[in-house]
Design a protein around this motif. Structure first.
Motif: not given
Length: 150
Positions: A53-54, A145-147, A51, A140, A149-150, A7
C-alpha cells in the motif's frame, strides 16, 4: 503462502485522533528535507517492510515529483546502483535500512555517514521520516490496507 489483502479497519474512522497525530507527525518530520529524498526513504522502508500500500503510494508521489523510472526501479538495489543516487541519498538509504531493520542495529559507521551529509536538524528530521514511515507501514499492513484503494 500469500493471500489477497483484505481491508480490516480504517484507522482514520476507528481512531481519528491517532490518524491525525500520525499525519501531523509525518508532516513535521518532513519539514526542511528535500521532498525527493523523503520519498526515496519512504519507498525503501516500505520495500523492506513489504508494505505494498505505502510502496504504491510513495512511488506514485515520487513520479508526480518528476522522479525517473530508472531510479525508482533501482531503489531496492541502491548499493549496487550507487551511480544513480547522490552520496547524500545513499547515506539516507543506508540509515533507513539500519533503522528499519533494528535487530541489526544502527552502526556508528552508518550514523556517521549520514551525519556527514545532514546537519543535526536535518538528521533529526530524516530519522523522523524513517520512523514515521515504519509506523505507517505497520498500520497499513496490520489493518489490511489494499494497494490502490485510497
Amino acid at each position: 503462502m500469500t493471500t489477497e489483502p483484505t481491508a480490516r479497519l480504517d484507522l482514520a474512522t476507528a481512531a481519528p485522533k491517532v490518524a491525525k497525530a500520525m499525519a501531523e507527525l509525518t508532516a513535521a518530520a518532513k519539514e526542511g528535507l528535500d521532498p525527493t529524498l523523503a520519498e526515496l526513504v519512504q519507498i525503501r522502508a516500505s520495500q523492506l517492510n513489504h508494505c505494498a500500500y505505502c510502496l504504491l503510494m510513495h512511488t506514485r508521489q515520487a513520479r508526480k515529483r518528476g522522479e525517473s523510472e530508472e531510479r525508482l526501479n533501482l531503489v531496492s538495489a541502491w548499493q549496487e546502483a550507487a551511480t544513480f543516487f547522490t552520496a547524500q541519498e545513499q547515506a539516507a538509504l543506508a540509515l533507513t535500512e539500519a533503522v528499519t531493520l533494528l535487530p541489526n542495529g544502527v552502526s556508528n559507521e552508518v550514523y556517521a555517514r549520514a551525519a556527514e551529509h545532514f546537519d543535526e536538524a536535518e538528521l533529526a528530521h530524516l530519522i523522523g521520516v524513517i520512523f514515521t514511515i515504519n509506523a505507517w507501514n505497520r498500520i497499513a499492513v496490520s489493518t489490511g490496507k489494499v494497494p490502490g484503494e485510497e
